[in-house]
Enzyme design. Structure first.
Site, PDB file in Angstrom:
ATOM      1  N   HIS A   1      68.630 -63.619   4.462  1.00  0.00           N
ATOM      2  CA  HIS A   1      68.373 -65.008   4.740  1.00  0.00           C
ATOM      3  C   HIS A   1      67.731 -65.903   3.554  1.00  0.00           C
ATOM      4  O   HIS A   1      68.697 -66.844   3.091  1.00  0.00           O
ATOM      5  CB  HIS A   1      67.132 -65.105   5.813  1.00  0.00           C
ATOM      6  CG  HIS A   1      66.653 -66.561   6.111  1.00  0.00           C
ATOM      7  ND1 HIS A   1      67.590 -67.382   6.818  1.00  0.00           N
ATOM      8  CD2 HIS A   1      65.828 -67.459   5.485  1.00  0.00           C
ATOM      9  CE1 HIS A   1      66.898 -68.544   6.830  1.00  0.00           C
ATOM     10  NE2 HIS A   1      66.076 -68.493   5.935  1.00  0.00           N
TER      11      HIS A   1
ATOM     12  N   ASP B   1      92.369 -49.929  -8.231  1.00  0.00           N
ATOM     13  CA  ASP B   1      92.811 -48.558  -8.321  1.00  0.00           C
ATOM     14  C   ASP B   1      94.053 -48.322  -9.091  1.00  0.00           C
ATOM     15  O   ASP B   1      94.183 -47.283  -9.658  1.00  0.00           O
ATOM     16  CB  ASP B   1      93.114 -48.188  -6.651  1.00  0.00           C
ATOM     17  CG  ASP B   1      91.951 -47.779  -5.849  1.00  0.00           C
ATOM     18  OD1 ASP B   1      91.301 -47.004  -6.631  1.00  0.00           O
ATOM     19  OD2 ASP B   1      91.905 -48.432  -4.799  1.00  0.00           O
TER      20      ASP B   1
ATOM     21  N   GLU C   1      99.009 -49.720  -5.611  1.00  0.00           N
ATOM     22  CA  GLU C   1      97.795 -49.291  -6.359  1.00  0.00           C
ATOM     23  C   GLU C   1      98.112 -47.777  -7.008  1.00  0.00           C
ATOM     24  O   GLU C   1      97.232 -47.520  -7.706  1.00  0.00           O
ATOM     25  CB  GLU C   1      96.390 -49.532  -5.702  1.00  0.00           C
ATOM     26  CG  GLU C   1      96.616 -49.078  -4.293  1.00  0.00           C
ATOM     27  CD  GLU C   1      95.328 -49.448  -3.397  1.00  0.00           C
ATOM     28  OE1 GLU C   1      94.438 -50.053  -3.735  1.00  0.00           O
ATOM     29  OE2 GLU C   1      95.473 -49.264  -2.217  1.00  0.00           O
TER      30      GLU C   1
ATOM     31  N   CYS D   1      95.464 -58.767  -5.959  1.00  0.00           N
ATOM     32  CA  CYS D   1      94.058 -59.215  -5.256  1.00  0.00           C
ATOM     33  C   CYS D   1      92.925 -58.337  -5.738  1.00  0.00           C
ATOM     34  O   CYS D   1      91.879 -58.032  -5.407  1.00  0.00           O
ATOM     35  CB  CYS D   1      94.330 -58.590  -3.681  1.00  0.00           C
ATOM     36  SG  CYS D   1      94.792 -57.065  -3.427  1.00  0.00           S
TER      37      CYS D   1
END
Ligand code: PEP
Ligand code: MG
Length: 578
Positions: A188, A454, A430, A501
């Site tokens: 929090h 990767d 990858e 990505c």
């Protein structure tokens, strides 16, 4: 003295310590004798008072910050939770417990249960229970509340932990920084610190016993460090670092909401990498064009059982609805290697990264993929779903997965459950082999996304998790750029979308090179979006192509130095024009 912790909200602060140690009563087991009625009555009164306090805090916050007001609404619900109330009343009535002890034990039991939850967000909600318990007990024992609501001067708050009610009323104008003994990136305090842009270092053990109120400290939340009683030279160096950080952060931030354009106006699509469909994760929706990578394995890792079709469906729908009609690329389960599930035993392998990982594991356990594909397909009516397969190494892999997807579709058709027939199927590139045969792959799938994390590990034969060989893991290795270039060219020629990505896509040094290699889509975590947009705006396509050509012909370390120089010259230009 130097303390180390987790810099969860970046920035640097220098100032005096405010030791925040609210008195928390610790009731001992105590019984009453005689009639239960007055003690039940007492408990009702404590609750009524606590409710009154929470109500006025909520009303106070409702005007200035409705989101924080919701914290107090949620705490009022906890206070009135029927199950806990009944347990407390029963303990007072039938076990003759004093109200304070009854509150302490029932609340603590539920708090412990929440703390054991796998989902970090549920775990963090234990803080709300602790908060309500503290309020009730203070009322019960007549202890006044210590509050952060009115601080007399700017301070760095040092606390064991900050509870939701502490941060909600916190006198923000006077808080330079926060340092706590417990808490991590999803706690929090971290969420609040980030949303208020207050530098915060959390998770510094035994901190409070080593600091004194009012002493001077440097809080460096860029590197996760707290320096108490700094030497003058340390302070001078830190002031310089603080100024440089401020200037840079201000420059970068300007780009967050801007369109991602190159200096000569080419629009680049920016995707968001997410690990769940929580509101915090989806915050980036306003500043990104699509979800480029939904790492669905986190759903599995945060659960204590294999997520059911319905549980997955609910999560996928949330992400799809948020982004609709923009695409959400959902990666199927990528378990194995470094990612494990506590409730599912993986094969014992000598080289798990080269073993039965990701899609291979799913082929070995088709029921896993079947459930996931059914959930994904059913969610597809909520938006634009693209399904992506991890760790694909051959055309056969793709065909096998296609057959499983077709089976799942057929099942849903037979059950009369709706789904989008045009769901796209793509692969992560990858495994280097797939990048080499990208021309063939492009004929087989609808899209691809390059997983550079990767791809780099497999191309350079370097374990991405092993610190002993980290210097061999060269993200700017010319072979990696050449391989990416080949894959991108093949997909572009086939007219099929291709994205990066992996971490390289969110690296402001590498992003211009990737565009120079032909990419028009990059996906990254939210924290990288502004910096990448800014880097893209700094160069024309021609310059980026030139940078790409350059890094393919020099060594990895030369490329790093070269890209650093390109970024610095951009920095210099920016500071001249500002
Ligand atoms: C990658 O390998 O680049 C990737 C995005 O996947 P992960 O980091 O989840 O393995
Ligand atoms: Mg990967």
């Amino acid at each position: 003295m130097i303390f180390y912790g987790n810099g969860v909200s970046k920035g640097i602060a220098i100032g005096e310590v405010f030791l925040y140690q609210p008195v928390l009563p610790a009731p001992q087991q105590a019984h009453y004798e005689g009639d239960a009625a007055p003690f039940l009555e007492q408990y009702e009164q404590f609750c009524a008072q606590a409710r009154g306090q929470l109500q006025s805090l909520r009303d106070q916050m409702a005007k200035s910050d409705p989101e924080k007001a919701a914290i107090f609404s949620a705490q009022m619900e906890l206070l009135c939770d029927e199950v806990m109330e009944e347990e407390i009343r029963d303990a007072i009535q039938y076990d003759a417990w004093m109200p304070g002890w009854a509150v302490e034990s029932v609340y603590s039991r539920y708090e412990q249960r929440l703390q054991k939850a796998k989902d970090p967000f549920i775990r963090e909600r234990a803080a709300d229970l602790r908060d309500v318990k503290g309020r009730l007990l203070r009322i019960c024992y007549g202890i006044p509340e210590q509050s952060l609501a009115s601080l007399e001067k700017p301070v760095i708050i040092a606390a064991h932990d900050l509870l939701p009610s502490d941060t909600a009323v916190m006198d923000r104008a006077h808080v330079l920084g926060i340092v706590t003994e417990i808490g991590g990136a999803t706690s929090h305090s971290a969420i609040i610190a980030r949303s208020y842009e207050i530098p915060a270092v959390l998770g510094v053990p035994s901190l409070l016993s080593q600091l004194s109120a009012g002493e001077k400290v440097i809080l460096d939340a860029v590197d996760g460090v707290l320096i108490s009683q700094p030497e003058p030279h340390q302070e001078a160096a830190m002031r310089q670092k603080q100024e440089a950080y401020r200037q840079q952060a201000a420059q970068i931030k300007k780009y967050l909401h801007k369109q991602p354009l190159t200096a000569d106006g080419t629009r680049i699509e920016i995707g968001l990498n997410i690990g769940s469909a929580s509101p915090q994760e989806l915050e980036g929706s306003a500043v990104t064009d699509f979800v480029g990578l939904f790492r669905t394995e986190f759903l599995y890792m945060d659960s204590d059982h294999m997520p059911t079709e319905e549980e997955q469906l609910a999560q996928y729908q949330k992400a799809l609805l948020e982004y609709a009609p923009r695409p959400v690329v959902l990666r199927t389960l990528d378990i194995g290697g470094d990612k494990t599930l506590p409730y599912f035993s993986l094969p014992q392998e000598q080289n798990p990264f080269l073993g039965e990982r990701a899609i291979r594991l799913c082929f070995a356990h088709p029921e896993l993929l079947r459930t996931q594909l059914r959930a994904a397909l059913r969610a597809s009516t909520a938006g634009q779903l693209w399904i992506m397969l991890p760790m694909v190494g051959s055309i056969e892999d793709i065909r096998q997965a296609k057959a499983l997807l077709e089976q799942a579709k057929q099942e849903l058709r037979e059950e009369g459950l709706p789904f989008d027939e045009d769901v796209r199927l793509g692969v992560m590139i990858e495994i280097p082999a797939l990048a080499v045969i990208a021309d063939l792959v492009a004929q087989e799938v609808d899209f691809a996304s390059i997983g550079t994390n990767d791809l780099c590990q497999y191309l350079l034969a370097v374990d991405r998790m092993n610190p002993a060989v980290s210097r061999y893991y060269q993200s700017y290795h010319p072979a990696l750029f050449r391989l990416i270039g080949n894959a991108v060219q093949q997909f572009n020629q086939a007219g099929k979308p291709v994205c990066v990505c992996g971490e390289l896509g969110g690296d402001p040094l590498a992003a211009p090179v990737l565009v120079g290699l032909g990419l028009r889509k990059l996906s990254m975590s939210l924290s990288s979006v502004a910096a990448v947009k800014r880097a893209l705006a700094g160069f024309t396509l021609k310059q980026m192509e030139e940078m790409a050509r350059a890094v393919m012909g020099i060594t990895g370390s030369q490329a790093q130095a070269y890209l650093q120089r390109c970024a610095e010259s951009l920095e210099a230009e920016n500071s001249e024009t500002n």
